[in-house]
Design an enzyme around this catalytic site. Sequence first.
Site, PDB file in Angstrom:
ATOM      1  N   TYR A  14       0.865  -1.183   0.000  1.00 30.67           N
ATOM      2  CA  TYR A  14       0.000   0.000   0.000  1.00 30.67           C
ATOM      3  C   TYR A  14       0.897   1.226   0.000  1.00 30.67           C
ATOM      4  O   TYR A  14       1.814   1.338   0.825  1.00 30.67           O
ATOM      5  CB  TYR A  14      -0.898   0.025   1.248  1.00 30.67           C
ATOM      6  CG  TYR A  14      -1.650   1.338   1.419  1.00 30.67           C
ATOM      7  CD1 TYR A  14      -2.940   1.484   0.922  1.00 30.67           C
ATOM      8  CD2 TYR A  14      -1.052   2.431   2.061  1.00 30.67           C
ATOM      9  CE1 TYR A  14      -3.624   2.687   1.064  1.00 30.67           C
ATOM     10  CE2 TYR A  14      -1.729   3.623   2.209  1.00 30.67           C
ATOM     11  CZ  TYR A  14      -3.006   3.756   1.703  1.00 30.67           C
ATOM     12  OH  TYR A  14      -3.676   4.951   1.837  1.00 30.67           O
ATOM     13  N   GLU A  53      -3.560   7.541  -4.000  1.00 31.78           N
ATOM     14  CA  GLU A  53      -3.567   6.295  -3.220  1.00 31.78           C
ATOM     15  C   GLU A  53      -3.524   5.119  -4.175  1.00 31.78           C
ATOM     16  O   GLU A  53      -4.379   5.005  -5.059  1.00 31.78           O
ATOM     17  CB  GLU A  53      -4.821   6.217  -2.342  1.00 31.78           C
ATOM     18  CG  GLU A  53      -4.859   4.964  -1.484  1.00 31.78           C
ATOM     19  CD  GLU A  53      -6.110   4.874  -0.629  1.00 31.78           C
ATOM     20  OE1 GLU A  53      -6.008   4.973   0.603  1.00 31.78           O
ATOM     21  OE2 GLU A  53      -7.208   4.717  -1.209  1.00 31.78           O
TER      22      GLU A  53
END
Length: 397
Positions: free
Chosen positions: A118, A206
């Site tokens: 991530y 993101e």
Amino acid sequence: MNIHEYQGKEILAKHGVRVQRGYVANNAQEAVTVAKQLTEETGTGWHVIKAQVHAGGRGKGGGVKLAKNLAEVESLAEQIIGMNLVTPQTSAEGKKVHKVLVAEDVYYPGESKVEEFYISVLLNRGEACNMIMYSTEGGMDIEDVAEKTPHLIFTEQIDPFLGLQGYQARRIAFNLGLKGNAFKEMVKFISALYQAYVSSDSSMFEINPVIKTSDDKILAVDAKVVLDDNALYRQKAYADMRDVREENPIEVEAKAVGLNYVDLDGSVGCMVNGAGLAMATMDLIKYAGYEPANFLDVGGTADAKRVETAFRIILKDPNVKAILINIFGGIVRCDRVAQGVVDAYKNMGDSIKVPIIVRLQGTNAEIAKELIDNSGMPILSAVQFQEAADRVKEALS
């Protein structure tokens, strides 16, 4: 301003970030066409069909499917396009899917060495700097990771004047447990990602997941991007990426007529001038025991036409049970605002079926109160904040 995954990947690729390749399709036939093109370019026969909506958790709602042949590409695209996709980030009604991204399958058949990470770049307002947040736990909701395993979340604060330094990119790759060629590729990836973030005037990038393949390639499989609305005047190409179908229709209408409007979940509509006063007014409503239905700033002018437009927009929300108008007359005189409210009320006739509470302070506030009180309209006037709160309670009790 939110944009779609495929648009975010276009920005990333433009700045040298390796991404999962794919093409957008508006119907099942287009999906088959672009799938064939992808097969010629990549050699893959499997494709991922991804719903393009402004919401996360698409896979949990059935908006991301794997197609192993062209027949499945067509059937899955036909199934997804037009559906109301419900995810953890949408309302119960979900969002209608208008297009899909047909992407290459980057998880090679039999692949067992893919690692998922991530990585996000965002603005850290508290520290007045940019920040890279990253974790080895890619593919999961970052909220769950933060709750259950917070030690697996790392952050890197980036000085906006100095920019990302080489040692910081290397530290990120090290903390992700990479080495060799994968380490070098991640350093390049982080540097290009940060450049994409800064150059596009974004407030968030993101990517979940970022993957490392068995041959040590680092690529973005997803992209959630939020562009800073205040910078769109110098990002004309990105401004054109706006998809109003994904936005609240009332907010879109308000923006078109120059009103700053944000839809909320409460029952008391707000009409104010100035963002600070709007925040104070919402606090006032909560103090009275209710919830604000919106944030609406009419700006420095509040004539009859503008007030009427604001009324009509607020009343489009069926949850509104009362409207509180809270205006400070600095640039605009209170008596003109009061006359605007009265005229708007007359023009709209029976379409206003909820109580109106008006608090006007500033230039000619006393004259304004007299205009409201002597108008013959069922409008409640107030002078002090506490009085306005009491009027809201009175109107809704």
